[in-house]
Design an enzyme around this catalytic site. Sequence first.
Site, PDB file in Angstrom:
ATOM      1  N   HIS A 192      -3.752  18.676   0.652  1.00 21.25           N
ATOM      2  CA  HIS A 192      -4.947  17.980  -0.876  1.00 21.25           C
ATOM      3  C   HIS A 192      -5.918  16.405   0.201  1.00 21.25           C
ATOM      4  CE1 HIS A 192      -7.148  14.925  -3.711  1.00 21.25           C
ATOM      5  NE2 HIS A 192      -6.528  16.520  -4.448  1.00 21.25           N
TER       6      HIS A 192
ATOM      7  N   GLU B  49      -7.402  14.379  -0.271  1.00 27.94           N
ATOM      8  CA  GLU B  49      -7.396  12.719   0.115  1.00 27.94           C
ATOM      9  C   GLU B  49      -5.772  12.948   0.802  1.00 27.94           C
ATOM     10  OE1 GLU B  49      -5.155   9.422  -2.758  1.00 27.94           O
ATOM     11  OE2 GLU B  49      -6.894  10.878  -4.024  1.00 27.94           O
TER      12      GLU B  49
ATOM     13  N   THR C  42      -3.970   8.617  -4.762  1.00 35.89           N
ATOM     14  CA  THR C  42      -4.535   7.789  -6.371  1.00 35.89           C
ATOM     15  C   THR C  42      -4.289   9.254  -7.690  1.00 35.89           C
ATOM     16  OG1 THR C  42      -6.335   8.740  -5.494  1.00 35.89           O
ATOM     17  CG2 THR C  42      -5.554   6.775  -5.215  1.00 35.89           C
TER      18      THR C  42
ATOM     19  N   CYS D  77      -4.781   5.959  -9.449  1.00 31.82           N
ATOM     20  CA  CYS D  77      -5.899   4.791 -10.082  1.00 31.82           C
ATOM     21  C   CYS D  77      -5.804   4.551 -11.411  1.00 31.82           C
ATOM     22  CB  CYS D  77      -7.297   5.436  -9.335  1.00 31.82           C
ATOM     23  SG  CYS D  77      -7.815   7.021 -10.860  1.00 31.82           S
TER      24      CYS D  77
ATOM     25  N   SER E 134      -8.821  20.657  -8.109  1.00 31.50           N
ATOM     26  CA  SER E 134      -9.599  18.668  -8.458  1.00 31.50           C
ATOM     27  C   SER E 134      -7.911  19.344  -9.219  1.00 31.50           C
ATOM     28  CB  SER E 134     -10.289  18.406  -9.498  1.00 31.50           C
ATOM     29  OG  SER E 134     -10.182  17.779 -10.697  1.00 31.50           O
TER      30      SER E 134
ATOM     31  N   ASN F 122      -6.714  16.003  -9.647  1.00 37.27           N
ATOM     32  CA  ASN F 122      -6.216  14.897 -11.234  1.00 37.27           C
ATOM     33  C   ASN F 122      -6.649  16.038 -12.592  1.00 37.27           C
ATOM     34  OD1 ASN F 122      -8.640  14.126 -12.760  1.00 37.27           O
ATOM     35  ND2 ASN F 122      -9.623  14.217 -10.371  1.00 37.27           N
TER      36      ASN F 122
END
Length: 323
Positions: free
Chosen positions: A135, A137, A176, A206, A234, A236
Site C-alpha cells: 500500500h 501509505e 491509518t 485515523c 482505496s 479504507n
Amino acid sequence: MSATPTLKPRLNVFLCAPRGFCAGVVRAIDIVEHALRKFGAPVYVRHEIVHNRYVVEGLKRKGAIFVEELDEVPDNGAPVVFSAHGVPKAVPVEAESRKLLAIDATCPLVTKVHREAEIHYRRGRKVVLVGHKGHTEVIGTMGQLPEGAVVLVESPEDVAALPFPADEPIAYVTQTTLSVDDMQEVVNALQEKYPQIAGPHKQDICYATTNRQEAVKEIAHKVDAFIVVGSPNSSNSQRLKEVAERNGCRRAQLVLRATDIDWSQLEGVASLGVTAGASAPEVLVEEILDAVGEKFELVIDTITTATEDVSFPLPRTLREKVA
C-alpha cells in the site's frame, strides 16, 4: 383504457453519517487546486493524490499531470505535489536536489505516524508496522527509516514469526486506514508476545476511518444489502465493505460509479445501507442513489453516529493570497 403504471418496490435506505471525504482528503485536493490557480497548469502529482479515479480524472481536466516517479517530472519549474498517503524520505531529498518546487500533501495524521516511527528508532527500538504490504501509505512509512529498520506485519501469524526476543526494545505503529478490529487482533498478538512493547499515545488509525467503520457497524445488521461508494484501490473503502460483511450484511459491494452496481445483489431486498470511503466525493453517493431510485421507491433515513469538525491548514507555500 390506459395500462396501470408499474409501482416500484419500496426500499428503505439507511445513509451512514459520517461518510465520504475526510479532512486529509479535502486538504490534498485543495492543495492541487490551489497550486493550479497559483502557478498555472501543469501541476505534477506523484501518484494518485487520493485513491479515487473520479477525483483524479477531475484534477487531470484542470491541468494536473499524474506521474509515478519524480524522473517523469521535467526541470521546468512546475510544482510537484506529493500524495496524501505520504512518500519515502528519499523522494523530497531527490526533489530538493533537482530544485523542484515540491508541495507536500501528506495527511497530517500520516505524518504523525512517520514522526512516531522516527522517535522509536532514535530511542533504539525495533519498529513494527501493522499494515498492508504494497500500500502507498505503508511504502511511505517504511521509507522514513533506513532499509530494514521497519518490519511489516499484516496478521497475528506474522507476529508469531517475528524473530525478536521477548526483552527486545520494540515499538509498533499502524497504517491509518486499517480495519479497527483487524488492527486490534494484531496489536493484541504483539502485546502478548512483547509485553513491554511501546505503542502510540493515541491510536494511529485515523478518526475518519474509525468513524466510518462505526457507522457501518451500526447499520449492517439491520439491512439486506450494503453499497460502499469508493475505488477498489482505496484501503479504507475496502475495509468498509469488510466491516459490513462481518457485522451481518452478506450482500455488500464496493462500487465507484452507478454503472458498477451489481443489481443482482439488490434483488428482493427491502433495506439498503449506503456509505462512502474517505476519498469518495458526495456527488458519487448522489449518483448511485439516483440510479437505485430509478428501480425502487426510496425512503431515505440518515443514521448519524459521530460529528466531524476536523480541518487541516494548507502548506505555507499555498497560504499566500491566490491570484
